[in-house]
Design an enzyme around this catalytic site. Structure first.
Site, PDB file in Angstrom:
ATOM      1  N   HIS A  56     -12.888   4.219   3.508  1.00 54.90           N
ATOM      2  CA  HIS A  56     -13.413   4.882   2.305  1.00 54.90           C
ATOM      3  C   HIS A  56     -13.202   6.394   2.365  1.00 54.90           C
ATOM      4  O   HIS A  56     -13.067   7.041   1.339  1.00 54.90           O
ATOM      5  CB  HIS A  56     -14.889   4.531   2.113  1.00 54.90           C
ATOM      6  CG  HIS A  56     -15.120   3.062   2.014  1.00 54.90           C
ATOM      7  ND1 HIS A  56     -14.613   2.309   0.977  1.00 54.90           N
ATOM      8  CD2 HIS A  56     -15.744   2.196   2.850  1.00 54.90           C
ATOM      9  CE1 HIS A  56     -14.932   1.034   1.166  1.00 54.90           C
ATOM     10  NE2 HIS A  56     -15.617   0.927   2.293  1.00 54.90           N
TER      11      HIS A  56
ATOM     12  N   THR B 250     -28.468   9.869 -21.806  1.00 56.64           N
ATOM     13  CA  THR B 250     -27.593   8.768 -21.393  1.00 56.64           C
ATOM     14  C   THR B 250     -27.127   8.880 -19.944  1.00 56.64           C
ATOM     15  O   THR B 250     -26.621   7.902 -19.387  1.00 56.64           O
ATOM     16  CB  THR B 250     -26.312   8.759 -22.255  1.00 56.64           C
ATOM     17  OG1 THR B 250     -25.660  10.029 -22.070  1.00 56.64           O
ATOM     18  CG2 THR B 250     -26.619   8.536 -23.727  1.00 56.64           C
TER      19      THR B 250
ATOM     20  N   CYS C 196     -30.367  12.920 -18.034  1.00 56.87           N
ATOM     21  CA  CYS C 196     -30.343  13.319 -19.446  1.00 56.87           C
ATOM     22  C   CYS C 196     -30.578  12.046 -20.265  1.00 56.87           C
ATOM     23  O   CYS C 196     -31.045  11.042 -19.721  1.00 56.87           O
ATOM     24  CB  CYS C 196     -29.058  14.057 -19.824  1.00 56.87           C
ATOM     25  SG  CYS C 196     -27.524  13.109 -19.724  1.00 56.87           S
TER      26      CYS C 196
ATOM     27  N   HIS D 136     -19.439   3.826  -0.467  1.00 57.99           N
ATOM     28  CA  HIS D 136     -17.979   3.839  -0.602  1.00 57.99           C
ATOM     29  C   HIS D 136     -17.412   5.143  -1.165  1.00 57.99           C
ATOM     30  O   HIS D 136     -16.321   5.553  -0.777  1.00 57.99           O
ATOM     31  CB  HIS D 136     -17.528   2.673  -1.500  1.00 57.99           C
ATOM     32  CG  HIS D 136     -17.634   1.340  -0.814  1.00 57.99           C
ATOM     33  ND1 HIS D 136     -17.094   0.188  -1.335  1.00 57.99           N
ATOM     34  CD2 HIS D 136     -18.233   0.970   0.353  1.00 57.99           C
ATOM     35  CE1 HIS D 136     -17.334  -0.834  -0.517  1.00 57.99           C
ATOM     36  NE2 HIS D 136     -18.041  -0.389   0.507  1.00 57.99           N
TER      37      HIS D 136
ATOM     38  N   ASP E 177     -32.256  17.522 -18.794  1.00 56.99           N
ATOM     39  CA  ASP E 177     -32.427  18.208 -20.073  1.00 56.99           C
ATOM     40  C   ASP E 177     -33.690  17.615 -20.704  1.00 56.99           C
ATOM     41  O   ASP E 177     -34.423  16.855 -20.045  1.00 56.99           O
ATOM     42  CB  ASP E 177     -31.178  18.098 -20.965  1.00 56.99           C
ATOM     43  CG  ASP E 177     -30.953  16.702 -21.535  1.00 56.99           C
ATOM     44  OD1 ASP E 177     -31.703  15.759 -21.161  1.00 56.99           O
ATOM     45  OD2 ASP E 177     -30.029  16.523 -22.342  1.00 56.99           O
TER      46      ASP E 177
HETATM   47  C1  RB5 Z   1     -29.475  15.170 -25.859  1.00 55.74           C
HETATM   48  O1  RB5 Z   1     -29.863  14.809 -27.140  1.00 55.74           O
HETATM   49  C2  RB5 Z   1     -28.444  14.204 -25.314  1.00 55.74           C
HETATM   50  O2  RB5 Z   1     -27.242  14.422 -25.954  1.00 55.74           O
HETATM   51  C3  RB5 Z   1     -28.328  14.339 -23.826  1.00 55.74           C
HETATM   52  O3  RB5 Z   1     -29.559  14.113 -23.233  1.00 55.74           O
HETATM   53  C4  RB5 Z   1     -27.355  13.411 -23.102  1.00 55.74           C
HETATM   54  O4  RB5 Z   1     -27.560  12.102 -23.482  1.00 55.74           O
HETATM   55  C5  RB5 Z   1     -25.959  13.820 -23.134  1.00 55.74           C
HETATM   56  O5  RB5 Z   1     -25.083  13.185 -22.543  1.00 55.74           O
END
Ligand code: RB5
Length: 148
Positions: free
Chosen positions: A134, A68, A66, A99, A9
């Site tokens: 596994h 996080t 993304c 695994h 994203d």
């Molecule tokens: C976008 O602002 C953010 O929410 C997205 O990149 C991600 O971290 C979602 O899990």
């Protein structure tokens, strides 16, 4: 040729581009499923585009980035047959291939710096599944999926 489907994203756009370049230099064929700018967008769209590619092609792997890595991993793991692993260290990246037979690597560009992200990527895409005991456990994950 080894195939990787990549997606992101807006939060993962810059890191995804760097990693695509890196993987191509290492000899992987990478198909970029978007997004294609830093304009705000919805990560589940790109998680799904990547997972559809991975599911359709035996041996293909995925890369999702993304902010996080959490949203991408949640969305990806809703797909049957996808085992997406959010990794923030090299050991986990290696072990989740060995695994868990993970087939999608998720990264958080706002959490993991680019140097470490490259190393995690290298570890994930050069490791392979060990099978054996596994396989039994991975089959148990598939059973959970099939019993929903
Ligand atoms: C976008 O602002 C953010 O929410 C997205 O990149 C991600 O971290 C979602 O899990």
């Amino acid at each position: 040729m080894k195939k990787v489907y990549a997606g992101c994203d807006h939060g993962g756009y810059a890191l995804k581009n760097e990693l695509i370049k890196h993987l191509r230099e290492l000899g992987w064929e990478v198909e970029d499923k978007g997004c294609f700018s830093e304009e705000s967008c919805n990560y589940p769209d790109y998680a799904s585009a990547v997972c559809e590619g991975v599911k359709a092609e035996e041996g293909a792997l995925g890369l999702l980035v993304c902010g996080t890595g959490i949203g991408m991993s949640m969305a990806a793991n809703k797909h049957r047959g996808i085992r997406a692993a959010l990794c923030g260290d090299v050991f986990s990246a290696k072990m989740t291939r060995a695994h868990n037979n993970a087939n999608v690597l998720c990264l958080g560009a706002r959490v993991t710096g680019p140097g470490l992200a490259h190393e995690i990527c290298d570890a994930f895409f050069t490791s392979s599944f060990e099978g054996g005991r596994h396989q039994i456990r991975v089959d148990m994950i598939t059973d959970i999926e099939n019993n929903q």
